[in-house]
Design a protein around this motif. Structure first.
Motif, short mmCIF file in Angstrom:
data_model
loop_
_atom_site.label_atom_id
_atom_site.label_comp_id
_atom_site.label_asym_id
_atom_site.label_seq_id
_atom_site.Cartn_x
_atom_site.Cartn_y
_atom_site.Cartn_z
N HIS A 10 7.85 1.38 -1.29
CA HIS A 10 6.83 0.56 -0.63
C HIS A 10 7.17 -0.91 -0.80
CE1 HIS A 10 5.25 -0.26 -4.65
NE2 HIS A 10 4.45 -1.16 -4.12
N LYS A 11 6.62 -1.72 0.08
CA LYS A 11 6.77 -3.17 -0.03
C LYS A 11 5.37 -3.74 -0.24
CE LYS A 11 10.19 -5.16 1.90
NZ LYS A 11 11.18 -5.80 2.76
N PRO A 12 5.10 -4.28 -1.45
CA PRO A 12 3.76 -4.78 -1.73
C PRO A 12 3.47 -6.09 -1.01
CG PRO A 12 5.21 -5.27 -3.56
CD PRO A 12 6.01 -4.45 -2.58
N PRO A 17 -5.62 -9.86 -1.26
CA PRO A 17 -6.55 -9.53 -2.34
C PRO A 17 -6.89 -8.05 -2.45
CG PRO A 17 -7.66 -10.81 -0.62
CD PRO A 17 -6.20 -10.76 -0.28
N ASP A 18 -6.83 -7.28 -1.34
CA ASP A 18 -7.15 -5.85 -1.46
C ASP A 18 -5.91 -4.99 -1.66
OD1 ASP A 18 -6.08 -5.76 1.07
OD2 ASP A 18 -7.92 -5.17 2.06
N ARG A 19 -4.77 -5.63 -1.97
CA ARG A 19 -3.52 -4.94 -2.32
C ARG A 19 -3.00 -4.04 -1.21
NH1 ARG A 19 -3.56 -2.42 -8.10
NH2 ARG A 19 -1.39 -2.20 -7.53
N ARG A 20 -3.30 -4.36 0.02
CA ARG A 20 -2.76 -3.58 1.13
C ARG A 20 -1.26 -3.81 1.18
NH1 ARG A 20 -4.04 -4.41 7.52
NH2 ARG A 20 -2.33 -3.15 8.22
N ILE A 21 -0.51 -2.74 1.23
CA ILE A 21 0.94 -2.85 1.22
C ILE A 21 1.44 -3.37 2.56
CG2 ILE A 21 1.33 -1.11 -0.54
CD1 ILE A 21 1.75 0.93 1.62
N GLN A 22 2.62 -3.99 2.57
CA GLN A 22 3.22 -4.51 3.80
C GLN A 22 3.90 -3.41 4.60
OE1 GLN A 22 5.93 -7.60 2.67
NE2 GLN A 22 4.38 -9.17 2.88
N GLY A 23 4.46 -2.42 3.92
CA GLY A 23 5.15 -1.36 4.63
C GLY A 23 5.64 -0.28 3.70
N LEU A 24 6.17 0.77 4.30
CA LEU A 24 6.72 1.91 3.57
C LEU A 24 8.11 2.21 4.11
CD1 LEU A 24 3.62 4.29 3.69
CD2 LEU A 24 4.36 2.86 1.77
N GLY A 25 8.92 2.86 3.29
CA GLY A 25 10.26 3.21 3.73
C GLY A 25 10.75 4.48 3.07
N GLY A 26 11.92 4.90 3.51
CA GLY A 26 12.55 6.09 2.98
C GLY A 26 14.04 5.99 3.21
N ASP A 27 14.71 7.12 3.22
CA ASP A 27 16.15 7.17 3.37
C ASP A 27 16.55 6.69 4.77
OD1 ASP A 27 18.82 7.65 2.86
OD2 ASP A 27 18.69 9.79 3.30
N TRP A 29 15.15 4.26 6.64
CA TRP A 29 14.11 3.75 7.52
C TRP A 29 13.12 2.90 6.74
CZ3 TRP A 29 8.89 4.75 6.98
CH2 TRP A 29 8.55 5.76 6.08
N TYR A 30 12.46 1.98 7.46
CA TYR A 30 11.38 1.17 6.91
C TYR A 30 10.45 0.83 8.07
CZ TYR A 30 8.67 -2.70 5.15
OH TYR A 30 7.61 -3.50 4.79
N GLY A 31 9.14 0.84 7.81
CA GLY A 31 8.18 0.48 8.85
C GLY A 31 7.08 -0.40 8.30
N PRO A 32 6.69 -1.44 9.06
CA PRO A 32 5.56 -2.26 8.66
C PRO A 32 4.26 -1.46 8.74
CG PRO A 32 6.67 -3.18 10.61
CD PRO A 32 7.33 -1.88 10.28
N ILE A 33 3.30 -1.83 7.92
CA ILE A 33 2.07 -1.04 7.75
C ILE A 33 1.34 -0.80 9.07
CG2 ILE A 33 0.57 -2.99 7.15
CD1 ILE A 33 0.49 0.36 5.38
N ASP A 34 1.18 -1.83 9.91
CA ASP A 34 0.43 -1.63 11.15
C ASP A 34 1.15 -0.70 12.12
OD1 ASP A 34 -1.82 -3.19 10.43
OD2 ASP A 34 -0.74 -5.03 10.94
N THR A 35 2.47 -0.74 12.14
CA THR A 35 3.25 0.17 12.97
C THR A 35 3.09 1.60 12.48
OG1 THR A 35 4.87 -1.57 13.43
CG2 THR A 35 5.59 0.71 13.79
#
Length: 90
Positions: A10-12, A17-27, A29-35
């Motif tokens: 994950h990308k914090p 303030p509510d600690r919503r992450i910027q995005g997630l990724g894996g092997d 790939w990476y995607g921004p949270i809203d996408t």
């Protein structure tokens, strides 16, 4: 049918303030949270990860009381938060 991806990092968003992450990724790939939220809601893809006990858990969209959407795993009721416990994406 939705494509399925394993989340391994994950990308914090430290300024949020509510600690919503910027995005997630894996092997590979990476995607921004809203996408990712839009893709899950449209059934374009499904995301999963593992909890501390190495059980597979689905990543789902949730909504805060202020209406802001975020991602969590189905069993986020036990600390630590499964997504925030993942290593940071490069």
């Amino acid at each position: 049918m939705a494509n399925t991806y394993q989340v391994t990092c994950h990308k914090p968003d430290n300024s949020d303030p509510d600690r919503r992450i910027q995005g997630l990724g894996g092997d590979g790939w990476y995607g921004p949270i809203d996408t990712l939220i839009a893709g899950i809601e449209s059934n374009q893809y499904r995301l999963w990860t593992t909890d501390r006990a190495r059980n597979s858990v689905w990543v789902v969209v949730a909504k805060r009381s202020n209406g802001r959407k975020y991602l969590k795993t189905e069993n986020d009721g036990v600390e630590p938060n499964n997504l925030l416990a993942l290593p940071h994406c490069p």
